[in-house]
Scaffold this motif. Structure first.
Motif, PDB file in Angstrom:
ATOM      1  N   SER A 118     -39.386 -42.743  19.209  1.00 54.07           N
ATOM      2  CA  SER A 118     -38.029 -42.242  19.074  1.00 54.07           C
ATOM      3  C   SER A 118     -37.398 -43.219  17.888  1.00 54.07           C
ATOM      4  CB  SER A 118     -37.191 -41.728  20.232  1.00 54.07           C
ATOM      5  OG  SER A 118     -35.916 -41.557  19.780  1.00 54.07           O
ATOM      6  N   GLY A 119     -36.835 -42.913  16.911  1.00 61.21           N
ATOM      7  CA  GLY A 119     -35.969 -43.716  16.059  1.00 61.21           C
ATOM      8  C   GLY A 119     -36.929 -45.129  15.707  1.00 61.21           C
ATOM      9  N   ILE A 120     -37.957 -44.996  15.444  1.00 61.35           N
ATOM     10  CA  ILE A 120     -38.755 -46.271  15.168  1.00 61.35           C
ATOM     11  C   ILE A 120     -38.672 -46.362  13.325  1.00 61.35           C
ATOM     12  CG2 ILE A 120     -40.887 -47.714  14.961  1.00 61.35           C
ATOM     13  CD1 ILE A 120     -39.477 -47.587  17.802  1.00 61.35           C
ATOM     14  N   LEU A 143     -44.134 -38.371  17.199  1.00 59.38           N
ATOM     15  CA  LEU A 143     -42.874 -39.019  16.706  1.00 59.38           C
ATOM     16  C   LEU A 143     -41.713 -38.146  16.437  1.00 59.38           C
ATOM     17  CD1 LEU A 143     -44.934 -40.372  13.190  1.00 59.38           C
ATOM     18  CD2 LEU A 143     -44.626 -41.529  15.501  1.00 59.38           C
ATOM     19  N   ASP A 144     -40.585 -38.472  16.414  1.00 62.23           N
ATOM     20  CA  ASP A 144     -39.315 -37.821  16.314  1.00 62.23           C
ATOM     21  C   ASP A 144     -39.021 -37.885  14.750  1.00 62.23           C
ATOM     22  OD1 ASP A 144     -37.812 -40.037  15.850  1.00 62.23           O
ATOM     23  OD2 ASP A 144     -36.488 -39.845  17.598  1.00 62.23           O
ATOM     24  N   THR A 145     -38.074 -36.898  14.287  1.00 70.80           N
ATOM     25  CA  THR A 145     -37.743 -37.125  12.996  1.00 70.80           C
ATOM     26  C   THR A 145     -36.890 -38.051  12.348  1.00 70.80           C
ATOM     27  OG1 THR A 145     -35.605 -35.625  13.183  1.00 70.80           O
ATOM     28  CG2 THR A 145     -37.612 -34.543  12.840  1.00 70.80           C
ATOM     29  N   ALA A 146     -36.613 -39.086  13.392  1.00 68.40           N
ATOM     30  CA  ALA A 146     -35.867 -40.367  12.861  1.00 68.40           C
ATOM     31  C   ALA A 146     -36.989 -41.250  12.601  1.00 68.40           C
ATOM     32  CB  ALA A 146     -34.760 -40.872  13.894  1.00 68.40           C
ATOM     33  N   CYS A 147     -38.084 -41.368  12.999  1.00 67.89           N
ATOM     34  CA  CYS A 147     -39.137 -42.357  12.674  1.00 67.89           C
ATOM     35  C   CYS A 147     -39.644 -42.365  11.299  1.00 67.89           C
ATOM     36  CB  CYS A 147     -40.197 -42.032  13.557  1.00 67.89           C
ATOM     37  SG  CYS A 147     -40.150 -42.465  15.395  1.00 67.89           S
ATOM     38  N   CYS A 148     -40.123 -43.746  10.908  1.00 69.89           N
ATOM     39  CA  CYS A 148     -40.465 -43.746   9.643  1.00 69.89           C
ATOM     40  C   CYS A 148     -41.883 -43.391   9.618  1.00 69.89           C
ATOM     41  CB  CYS A 148     -40.444 -45.551   9.044  1.00 69.89           C
ATOM     42  SG  CYS A 148     -41.467 -46.531  10.065  1.00 69.89           S
ATOM     43  N   ASP A 149     -42.528 -43.463   8.386  1.00 70.84           N
ATOM     44  CA  ASP A 149     -43.988 -42.705   8.060  1.00 70.84           C
ATOM     45  C   ASP A 149     -44.856 -43.795   8.569  1.00 70.84           C
ATOM     46  OD1 ASP A 149     -46.230 -41.455   7.397  1.00 70.84           O
ATOM     47  OD2 ASP A 149     -45.540 -41.175   5.386  1.00 70.84           O
ATOM     48  N   HIS A 168     -51.385 -38.431  14.411  1.00 75.54           N
ATOM     49  CA  HIS A 168     -50.045 -38.677  14.767  1.00 75.54           C
ATOM     50  C   HIS A 168     -49.303 -37.205  14.233  1.00 75.54           C
ATOM     51  CE1 HIS A 168     -50.154 -40.283  10.609  1.00 75.54           C
ATOM     52  NE2 HIS A 168     -49.088 -39.480  10.654  1.00 75.54           N
ATOM     53  N   TYR A 169     -48.258 -37.020  14.916  1.00 74.57           N
ATOM     54  CA  TYR A 169     -47.649 -35.529  14.786  1.00 74.57           C
ATOM     55  C   TYR A 169     -46.113 -35.773  15.014  1.00 74.57           C
ATOM     56  CZ  TYR A 169     -52.226 -34.082  16.024  1.00 74.57           C
ATOM     57  OH  TYR A 169     -53.806 -33.957  15.927  1.00 74.57           O
ATOM     58  N   ARG A 170     -45.548 -35.212  13.877  1.00 70.34           N
ATOM     59  CA  ARG A 170     -43.741 -35.259  14.122  1.00 70.34           C
ATOM     60  C   ARG A 170     -43.333 -34.041  14.576  1.00 70.34           C
ATOM     61  NH1 ARG A 170     -40.866 -39.095  11.275  1.00 70.34           N
ATOM     62  NH2 ARG A 170     -42.540 -39.795  10.000  1.00 70.34           N
ATOM     63  N   VAL A 171     -42.374 -34.100  15.333  1.00 69.37           N
ATOM     64  CA  VAL A 171     -41.752 -32.868  16.090  1.00 69.37           C
ATOM     65  C   VAL A 171     -40.144 -33.015  16.043  1.00 69.37           C
ATOM     66  CG1 VAL A 171     -43.746 -32.691  17.651  1.00 69.37           C
ATOM     67  CG2 VAL A 171     -41.896 -33.813  18.578  1.00 69.37           C
ATOM     68  N   ASP A 172     -39.402 -31.913  16.358  1.00 65.27           N
ATOM     69  CA  ASP A 172     -38.117 -31.831  16.185  1.00 65.27           C
ATOM     70  C   ASP A 172     -37.636 -32.167  17.636  1.00 65.27           C
ATOM     71  OD1 ASP A 172     -38.019 -31.227  13.627  1.00 65.27           O
ATOM     72  OD2 ASP A 172     -38.066 -29.186  14.104  1.00 65.27           O
ATOM     73  N   GLY A 215     -32.628 -48.085  21.858  1.00 65.95           N
ATOM     74  CA  GLY A 215     -33.531 -47.879  22.569  1.00 65.95           C
ATOM     75  C   GLY A 215     -33.587 -46.185  22.800  1.00 65.95           C
ATOM     76  N   LEU A 216     -34.088 -45.899  23.694  1.00 73.09           N
ATOM     77  CA  LEU A 216     -34.038 -44.279  23.892  1.00 73.09           C
ATOM     78  C   LEU A 216     -32.613 -43.809  24.114  1.00 73.09           C
ATOM     79  CD1 LEU A 216     -37.330 -43.934  25.964  1.00 73.09           C
ATOM     80  CD2 LEU A 216     -36.813 -43.188  23.665  1.00 73.09           C
ATOM     81  N   SER A 217     -32.245 -42.470  23.892  1.00 73.74           N
ATOM     82  CA  SER A 217     -31.125 -41.856  24.082  1.00 73.74           C
ATOM     83  C   SER A 217     -31.047 -41.527  25.659  1.00 73.74           C
ATOM     84  CB  SER A 217     -30.887 -40.748  23.362  1.00 73.74           C
ATOM     85  OG  SER A 217     -31.651 -39.587  23.656  1.00 73.74           O
ATOM     86  N   ASP A 218     -29.729 -41.479  26.279  1.00 73.53           N
ATOM     87  CA  ASP A 218     -29.401 -41.094  27.647  1.00 73.53           C
ATOM     88  C   ASP A 218     -29.989 -39.778  27.931  1.00 73.53           C
ATOM     89  OD1 ASP A 218     -27.981 -43.581  27.905  1.00 73.53           O
ATOM     90  OD2 ASP A 218     -26.395 -42.698  27.828  1.00 73.53           O
ATOM     91  N   ALA A 219     -29.711 -38.861  26.908  1.00 75.44           N
ATOM     92  CA  ALA A 219     -30.533 -37.649  27.175  1.00 75.44           C
ATOM     93  C   ALA A 219     -31.959 -37.463  27.439  1.00 75.44           C
ATOM     94  CB  ALA A 219     -30.107 -36.606  25.799  1.00 75.44           C
TER      95      ALA A 219
END
Length: 254
Positions: A118-120, A143-149, A168-172, A215-219
């Motif tokens: 997440s967010g890398i 990967l989330d949508t905030a990660c680089c390629d 690798h797979y990008r997901v929302d 880091g990772l979000s609280d959620a």
């Protein structure tokens, strides 16, 4: 398939032109690999196909095998002019990422280990993470949508081709995706509730890492078992790629 080219303006070399600028603007859906070891992993990859290769007469013999694709052989000066800087490694290739399976198929066994990011946004960290994923036998990277390629040229190089070996797979929605795949999530955090050595991972496990700093979000952490690595000397965290190496070594063998 070797083709000798002497002119830097040859249209067959267009997608190799201005390498660093194209890292930002893209290559018509393709990625660029650099260096002998990385190219040989590309040639053998089940996740990507080789579109073409660019090298020099002095270097082409150093490749253990050649792909079923055009291999453009040019003088070193032409290669440097096309790329826009000195290519000391002497090897470039264009590839297309074409994984033969879906995420569900990649992690469909009774036992699964999935690296979740997440967010890398740092390409060096992404490369290190993908290298560790390959080294420890991870089934897939999510990967989330905030990660680089992971297929950014530098990320592939830092991964030593690992980015071409692990799908690798990008997901929302990270947590929703993991739940749908029946993967138990473990979130790494300096504030984790349990220590790494105390964890007995589920047969189907997802290991979550966030960017250094936030880091990772609280959620996300609220929906995971949170895990920490205790350290000495007042340190509370490690580089994310280093952390992943420690965690994957343990969790992929547990």
């Amino acid at each position: 398939m070797m083709i000798e080219i002497d002119s830097p303006t040859d249209p067959r070399l267009t997608l190799y032109r201005d390498v660093k600028d194209r890292d930002l603007t893209g290559r018509e859906g393709l990625f660029m690999a650099e260096g002998k070891v990385v190219l040989e992993r590309l040639f053998a990859s089940r996740l990507a196909r080789t579109v073409s290769v660019l090298t020099t007469p002095e270097r082409v013999g150093g490749l253990a095998r050649l792909p079923d694709a055009p291999v453009y052989v040019v003088p070193q000066a032409v290669m440097d002019e096309v790329a826009g800087f000195a290519i000391h490694r002497g090897y470039l290739a264009l590839g297309a990422y074409t994984p033969p399976m879906s995420l569900a198929a990649a992690v469909g066994g009774a036992r699964a280990r999935v690296l979740v990011l997440s967010g890398i946004a740092n390409t060096d960290n992404m490369g290190g993470l993908m290298r560790n994923a390959a080294a420890f036998g991870v089934d897939a990277v999510v990967l989330d949508t905030a990660c680089c390629d992971p297929l950014y040229r530098k990320a592939i190089r830092v991964s030593v081709g690992g980015a071409l070996e692990v799908p690798h797979y990008r997901v929302d929605d990270l947590i929703g995706t993991l739940a749908a795949l029946d993967l138990t999530p473990y979130a790494l955090s300096p504030s984790g509730a349990v220590t790494l050595e105390a964890v007995t991972p589920a047969a189907r496990s997802a290991l979550l890492f966030g960017a250094e700093g936030p880091g990772l979000s609280d959620a996300i952490m609220a929906q995971c078992t949170t895990v920490r690595i205790d350290m000495a000397g007042g340190f509370d965290s490690l580089n994310v790629a280093t952390t992943s190496g420690i965690v994957l070594y343990r969790m992929c063998r547990a």
